[in-house]
Design an enzyme around this catalytic site. Structure first.
Site, PDB file in Angstrom:
ATOM      1  N   THR A  60       0.811  -1.200   0.000  1.00 50.09           N
ATOM      2  CA  THR A  60       0.000   0.000   0.000  1.00 50.09           C
ATOM      3  C   THR A  60       0.855   1.266   0.000  1.00 50.09           C
ATOM      4  O   THR A  60       1.979   1.230   0.472  1.00 50.09           O
ATOM      5  CB  THR A  60      -0.824  -0.093   1.302  1.00 50.09           C
ATOM      6  OG1 THR A  60      -1.665  -1.218   1.173  1.00 50.09           O
ATOM      7  CG2 THR A  60      -1.617   1.130   1.611  1.00 50.09           C
TER       8      THR A  60
ATOM      9  N   ARG B 154     -13.597  -8.117  -0.732  1.00 54.20           N
ATOM     10  CA  ARG B 154     -12.891  -7.881   0.541  1.00 54.20           C
ATOM     11  C   ARG B 154     -12.427  -6.416   0.627  1.00 54.20           C
ATOM     12  O   ARG B 154     -11.895  -5.866  -0.318  1.00 54.20           O
ATOM     13  CB  ARG B 154     -11.693  -8.824   0.664  1.00 54.20           C
ATOM     14  CG  ARG B 154     -10.859  -8.630   1.932  1.00 54.20           C
ATOM     15  CD  ARG B 154      -9.675  -7.708   1.716  1.00 54.20           C
ATOM     16  NE  ARG B 154      -8.797  -7.639   2.886  1.00 54.20           N
ATOM     17  CZ  ARG B 154      -7.779  -6.782   2.995  1.00 54.20           C
ATOM     18  NH1 ARG B 154      -7.519  -5.956   2.014  1.00 54.20           N
ATOM     19  NH2 ARG B 154      -7.039  -6.761   4.070  1.00 54.20           N
TER      20      ARG B 154
ATOM     21  N   ASP C 114      -8.194  -2.198   5.670  1.00 49.43           N
ATOM     22  CA  ASP C 114      -8.222  -1.060   6.597  1.00 49.43           C
ATOM     23  C   ASP C 114      -8.012   0.281   5.892  1.00 49.43           C
ATOM     24  O   ASP C 114      -8.465   1.317   6.387  1.00 49.43           O
ATOM     25  CB  ASP C 114      -7.126  -1.220   7.656  1.00 49.43           C
ATOM     26  CG  ASP C 114      -5.736  -1.257   7.011  1.00 49.43           C
ATOM     27  OD1 ASP C 114      -5.547  -2.057   6.064  1.00 49.43           O
ATOM     28  OD2 ASP C 114      -4.853  -0.497   7.441  1.00 49.43           O
TER      29      ASP C 114
HETATM   30  N1  ASP Z   1      -3.419  -2.736   4.656  1.00 46.59           N
HETATM   31  C1  ASP Z   1      -3.649  -3.167   3.308  1.00 46.59           C
HETATM   32  C2  ASP Z   1      -4.813  -4.116   3.261  1.00 46.59           C
HETATM   33  O1  ASP Z   1      -4.962  -4.926   4.168  1.00 46.59           O
HETATM   34  C3  ASP Z   1      -2.484  -3.887   2.690  1.00 46.59           C
HETATM   35  C4  ASP Z   1      -1.185  -3.179   2.797  1.00 46.59           C
HETATM   36  O2  ASP Z   1      -0.993  -2.306   3.628  1.00 46.59           O
HETATM   37  O3  ASP Z   1      -0.308  -3.503   1.978  1.00 46.59           O
HETATM   38  O4  ASP Z   1      -5.539  -4.078   2.299  1.00 46.59           O
END
Ligand code: ASP
Length: 316
Positions: free
Chosen positions: A182, A210, A213
């Site tokens: 992310t 899905r 967060d």
């Molecule tokens: N937090 C993000 C998610 O669960 C993934 C990430 O931070 O890479 O979608």
């Protein structure tokens, strides 16, 4: 002091996992985003615009799991989540499960400014994008061979995978599904206003529909001038359950903790006890910043008007 802080995901990021070429690519990717966002602050622009500008650069760079570089879902699609929040008035905008949107962070900002709502999902968010002149892109714009191969390896399983885990199958989590990579930005502008934004493709092989967060205000993204601005990256299911970003703000607001103590309480104690891996970037209205993570590394960078600049990947 004005400050811009960015991240490009957390995970098993160690010198052993990275070669020189990757180090150069990530350094360049982070630096380009930092330059763009910092220019906004330097020209007396708002924290909100700086956050959006920095994130757009990372969404357009396929090395990051957001926008163009988004990972593949169980159905072999790219479904993206993003959120942005203005700490000066607690305005927020978010989108979840959007497809073919070139820059989901810009769509989240449009939701905040023009929809009368905070959170739009799926086809409704897509329709809002089309009717508000948001730039769209065809499926092949989002195709990246390495991400596709990552998905092909596990598509017939119930596993999901962290973006920055390479072939380390220890990090492949059954059922919960997961991947890091992310991108996010937080900023404090010349007027002491704060903003936070986060954008992601989620986790490789995540279930259809899905939501992590990142787009959930208070979990992966939060900004409030009286406390801090936060953008998270990590195993989203845990960050959702721990309400990470708002929890840090609350520790500062109600318990008087400093930025660093509040971040470390949540990331290095609460999340660790729950089993939630990842990290975050934070800034307060004095322009002080914090990187906090419990994973091996986090792609991260910051620059402030005192002349400090950092670009780093690995743990200190
Ligand atoms: N937090 C993000 C998610 O669960 C993934 C990430 O931070 O890479 O979608």
């Amino acid at each position: 002091m004005y400050t811009l802080v960015i991240h490009g995901g957390a995970g098993n990021i160690t010198p052993a996992m990275m070669n020189k070429e990757q180090e150069t690519q990530y350094t360049a990717g982070l630096k380009a985003a930092l330059d763009k966002g910092y220019d906004v602050l330097k020209n007396s622009g708002s924290a909100l615009d700086a956050v959006e500008a920095a994130i757009i650069i990372m969404e357009n760079d396929p090395i990051f799991n957001a926008g163009r570089g988004s990972v593949f879902t169980k159905k072999g699609l790219n479904e993206m989540d993003a959120a942005i929040m203005d700490g000066s008035n607690l305005a927020a905008g978010a989108v979840a499960g959007v497809r073919n949107v070139k820059n989901p962070i810009t769509l989240a900002k449009a939701v905040m400014l023009k929809s009368g709502h905070v959170f739009l999902s799926g086809s409704g968010a897509g329709e809002f994008a089309l009717t508000n002149g948001i730039e769209m892109a065809p499926d092949n714009y989002f195709f990246k061979k390495s991400r596709y191969d990552q998905w092909v390896k596990i598509r017939d399983s119930d596993y999901t995978q962290l973006d920055h885990e390479g072939d380390n199958l220890k990090s492949v989590l059954p059922q919960t599904g997961h991947k890091f990579g992310t991108v996010g930005a937080v900023a404090c502008d010349i007027n002491g206003n704060l903003a936070a934004g986060t954008s992601t493709g989620g986790m490789t092989n995540k279930r259809y529909g899905r939501i992590g967060d990142s787009p959930v205000i208070g979990a992966g993204t939060y900004a409030n001038n009286t406390t801090c601005a936060i953008s998270c990256t990590g195993h989203g299911e845990f960050f959702l359950r721990a309400v990470v970003a708002y929890d840090i703000s609350c520790l500062m607001e109600y318990k008087g903790l400093s930025l660093v103590d509040a971040c470390n309480t949540v990331v290095k104690d609460k999340l660790v006890k729950m089993g939630g891996e990842g990290g975050l970037i934070a800034v307060n209205a004095k322009g002080e910043h914090e990187f906090s993570f419990n994973s091996a590394g986090m792609y991260r960078a910051m620059r402030n008007s005192d002349g400090a600049e950092t670009i780093a990947f690995y743990s200190k």
